[in-house]
Design a protein around this motif. Structure first.
Motif, mmCIF file in Angstrom:
data_model
loop_
_atom_site.group_PDB
_atom_site.id
_atom_site.type_symbol
_atom_site.label_atom_id
_atom_site.label_comp_id
_atom_site.label_asym_id
_atom_site.label_seq_id
_atom_site.Cartn_x
_atom_site.Cartn_y
_atom_site.Cartn_z
ATOM 1 N N SER A 1 -62.029 -13.823 26.000
ATOM 2 C CA SER A 1 -63.061 -14.613 26.660
ATOM 3 C C SER A 1 -62.659 -15.098 28.051
ATOM 4 N N GLY A 2 -61.484 -14.695 28.523
ATOM 5 C CA GLY A 2 -61.024 -15.166 29.823
ATOM 6 C C GLY A 2 -61.630 -14.376 30.974
ATOM 7 N N TYR A 3 -61.772 -15.046 32.120
ATOM 8 C CA TYR A 3 -62.350 -14.419 33.303
ATOM 9 C C TYR A 3 -61.597 -14.939 34.525
ATOM 10 N N LEU A 4 -60.970 -14.030 35.262
ATOM 11 C CA LEU A 4 -60.152 -14.386 36.416
ATOM 12 C C LEU A 4 -60.851 -13.959 37.699
ATOM 13 N N ALA B 1 -57.944 -18.986 43.539
ATOM 14 C CA ALA B 1 -57.931 -18.352 42.219
ATOM 15 C C ALA B 1 -58.587 -19.308 41.230
ATOM 16 N N THR B 2 -59.410 -18.768 40.339
ATOM 17 C CA THR B 2 -60.007 -19.549 39.261
ATOM 18 C C THR B 2 -59.869 -18.784 37.953
ATOM 19 N N TYR B 3 -59.733 -19.522 36.875
ATOM 20 C CA TYR B 3 -59.655 -18.910 35.553
ATOM 21 C C TYR B 3 -60.604 -19.644 34.628
ATOM 22 N N GLN B 4 -61.467 -18.894 33.951
ATOM 23 C CA GLN B 4 -62.483 -19.450 33.059
ATOM 24 C C GLN B 4 -62.329 -18.856 31.673
ATOM 25 N N THR B 5 -62.497 -19.700 30.648
ATOM 26 C CA THR B 5 -62.398 -19.209 29.279
ATOM 27 C C THR B 5 -63.229 -20.085 28.349
ATOM 28 N N ASN B 6 -63.601 -19.538 27.197
ATOM 29 C CA ASN B 6 -64.316 -20.277 26.158
ATOM 30 C C ASN B 6 -63.300 -20.821 25.157
ATOM 31 N N LEU B 7 -63.150 -22.155 25.116
ATOM 32 C CA LEU B 7 -62.266 -22.742 24.122
ATOM 33 C C LEU B 7 -62.890 -22.703 22.740
ATOM 34 N N SER C 1 -72.525 -23.010 76.803
ATOM 35 C CA SER C 1 -71.526 -22.830 75.747
ATOM 36 C C SER C 1 -71.538 -21.384 75.279
ATOM 37 N N ARG C 2 -70.395 -20.952 74.771
ATOM 38 C CA ARG C 2 -70.260 -19.581 74.272
ATOM 39 C C ARG C 2 -69.440 -19.628 72.989
ATOM 40 N N ALA C 3 -69.868 -18.906 71.981
ATOM 41 C CA ALA C 3 -69.185 -18.930 70.683
ATOM 42 C C ALA C 3 -68.954 -17.514 70.180
ATOM 43 N N THR C 4 -67.783 -17.291 69.578
ATOM 44 C CA THR C 4 -67.436 -16.016 68.949
ATOM 45 C C THR C 4 -66.925 -16.314 67.547
ATOM 46 N N ASP C 5 -67.479 -15.635 66.554
ATOM 47 C CA ASP C 5 -67.116 -15.897 65.166
ATOM 48 C C ASP C 5 -66.801 -14.596 64.441
ATOM 49 N N GLY C 6 -65.890 -14.676 63.487
ATOM 50 C CA GLY C 6 -65.557 -13.528 62.651
ATOM 51 C C GLY C 6 -65.160 -13.986 61.266
ATOM 52 N N ASP C 7 -65.421 -13.154 60.264
ATOM 53 C CA ASP C 7 -65.128 -13.523 58.880
ATOM 54 C C ASP C 7 -64.688 -12.273 58.119
ATOM 55 N N PHE C 8 -63.564 -12.384 57.420
ATOM 56 C CA PHE C 8 -63.059 -11.281 56.602
ATOM 57 C C PHE C 8 -62.674 -11.834 55.243
ATOM 58 N N SER C 9 -63.181 -11.218 54.178
ATOM 59 C CA SER C 9 -62.866 -11.716 52.837
ATOM 60 C C SER C 9 -62.706 -10.564 51.859
ATOM 61 N N VAL C 10 -61.861 -10.772 50.867
ATOM 62 C CA VAL C 10 -61.647 -9.828 49.769
ATOM 63 C C VAL C 10 -61.646 -10.641 48.482
ATOM 64 N N ASP C 11 -62.432 -10.202 47.492
ATOM 65 C CA ASP C 11 -62.515 -10.893 46.209
ATOM 66 C C ASP C 11 -62.199 -9.924 45.072
ATOM 67 N N TYR C 12 -61.575 -10.452 44.034
ATOM 68 C CA TYR C 12 -61.181 -9.635 42.888
ATOM 69 C C TYR C 12 -61.527 -10.390 41.616
ATOM 70 N N THR C 13 -62.189 -9.727 40.675
ATOM 71 C CA THR C 13 -62.539 -10.335 39.395
ATOM 72 C C THR C 13 -62.190 -9.382 38.265
ATOM 73 N N ARG C 14 -61.812 -9.943 37.104
ATOM 74 C CA ARG C 14 -61.561 -9.116 35.927
ATOM 75 C C ARG C 14 -61.578 -9.981 34.677
ATOM 76 N N ASN C 15 -61.879 -9.361 33.553
ATOM 77 C CA ASN C 15 -61.815 -10.026 32.260
ATOM 78 C C ASN C 15 -60.362 -10.093 31.805
ATOM 79 N N VAL C 16 -60.016 -11.221 31.185
ATOM 80 C CA VAL C 16 -58.665 -11.427 30.673
ATOM 81 C C VAL C 16 -58.773 -11.829 29.205
ATOM 82 N N GLY C 17 -58.267 -11.020 28.330
ATOM 83 C CA GLY C 17 -58.329 -11.325 26.910
ATOM 84 C C GLY C 17 -59.749 -11.250 26.376
#
Length: 368
Positions: free
Chosen positions: A26-29, A77-83, A8-24
């Motif tokens: 207590s918000g976190y995107l 996408a995820t959004y987190q905040t303190n209610l 057997s022969r296997a070839t794998d590749g992975d490419f990712s880009v992530d972005y985070t920032r504070n919103v308001g």
């Protein structure tokens, strides 16, 4: 003489880009994309004597060449905040596209699949004290088949058993709900949670006899199932030299495969133990053991089994260390599979014949 060659022969590749920032206040995107590519190639060549018993000829039934390529493109996408000061919530969505191509090279045929799945999630945590909190979560998950499970060719196992993959397998989908309590006390931390999971397009084994009495086992998306249970985890520095991690899980499982084997129910207990003892500054002993409970397969079950290893590490200096370990020191690694679907009854078992010893020397090339 019979000869069988598998490669057997296997070839794998992975490419990712992530972005985070504070919103308001207590918000976190968090947002991002992830692209995974994998290609696998399987070759099986079997030869045997001709009808006269002289020269070795190709056995076409057990010879095959199969390849597949898969690209999974996802965005999330995820959004987190303190209610409130004590309540934090988070919502998210993952969109995942699968582009799969399978090829039976020697037969000159193939198939393709392109589909998009949506996986939402929700999370909430409420702080009761500085050290304890209640946590709730919901998630939709995908479990994709293994590459070999997609191979449609018959693969030789032994004289009475062969296996065959299914290129039309879809991913198993799970809706998971969890509610638990977490305690973080510094040296001692633990989590206790209850969960309930519903499964669709469950990937299960399916066995039947061929005309010559050989048992063929393949994979299918059969039916649905659910499970509920309680899980406990403990991590702690018990003494200045002794550290332990313990986890246990009890579940009640149900798997419905319709005409194959009807409804199966059963309970299962699983556990994991990891204990390390610092003998001196340079010497450490570690014991790792686990137990896996009974697992329903859709047409039978896999019996409970345990396994683990014991290891010793000596650091000559910050960059050089000697590691010695023994696998299955108590000879508990014994596995049993039972198939019983009304048409086929089969039991198979295997075990380690003796503990296996390993010894190694490690050298750190970079900084210590």
């Amino acid at each position: 003489y019979d000869t069988k060659l598998s490669s057997s022969r296997a070839t794998d590749g992975d490419f990712s880009v992530d972005y985070t920032r504070n919103v308001g206040a207590s918000g976190y995107l968090t947002a991002g994309t992830d692209i995974r590519y994998d290609a696998n190639h399987f070759l099986n060549v079997a030869t045997g004597p001709d009808d006269a018993g002289d020269a070795a000829t190709l056995n076409a039934l057990l010879s095959s060449e199969f390849a597949y390529t898969q690209t999974i493109s996802a965005a999330y996408a995820t959004y987190q905040t303190n209610l409130t000061p004590k309540l934090v919530v988070q919502g998210g969505l993952r969109v995942e596209n699968q582009d799969l191509t399978t090829r039976r090279i020697d037969a000159g045929v193939g198939s393709s699949l392109n589909e998009t799945k949506f996986s939402p999630s929700f999370f909430a945590a409420y702080s009761l004290t500085d050290k304890g909190k209640i946590r709730f979560s919901y998630s939709h998950r995908l479990q994709r088949p293994n590459p070999q499970d997609l191979n449609p060719y018959v693969t030789y196992v032994d004289a009475q058993n062969v296996s065959q993959g299914n290129p039309d397998l879809k991913p198993q989908e799970t809706d998971s709900f969890e509610l638990g309590y977490e305690y973080s006390g510094g040296k001692i931390n633990y989590q206790l949670r209850g969960y309930y999971r519903e499964n669709q397009h469950t990937i299960t084994d399916y066995s039947y006899f061929l005309d010559d009495g050989v048992l063929l086992t393949t994979k299918r998306n059969f039916g649905s199932g659910n499970s509920g249970g309680v899980e406990f985890n403990l991590q702690g520095q018990l003494t200045s030299k002794l550290k332990a991690q313990i986890s246990s899980n009890w579940s009640q499982d149900e798997l419905n495969t319709g005409d194959l084997a009807g409804k199966q129910t059963g309970s299962s207990v699983r556990g994991h133990l990891n204990v390390s003892y610092q003998i001196t500054k340079a010497d450490q002993m570690q014991l790792m053991y686990f137990t896996s409970g009974k697992q329903l397969t859709g047409q039978g079950y896999r019996a409970p089994f345990t396994g683990g290893n014991l290891s010793y590490r000596h650091n000559f200096n910050p960059k050089v260390a000697l590691v010695a370990s023994v696998n299955d020191p108590f000879r508990t690694a014994k596995f049993k599979m039972v198939t019983d679907n009304g048409k086929v009854y089969s039991e198979s078992s295997r075990s380690m014949q003796a503990p296996t010893f390993y010894i190694g020397l490690t050298y750190l090339l970079g900084g210590a």
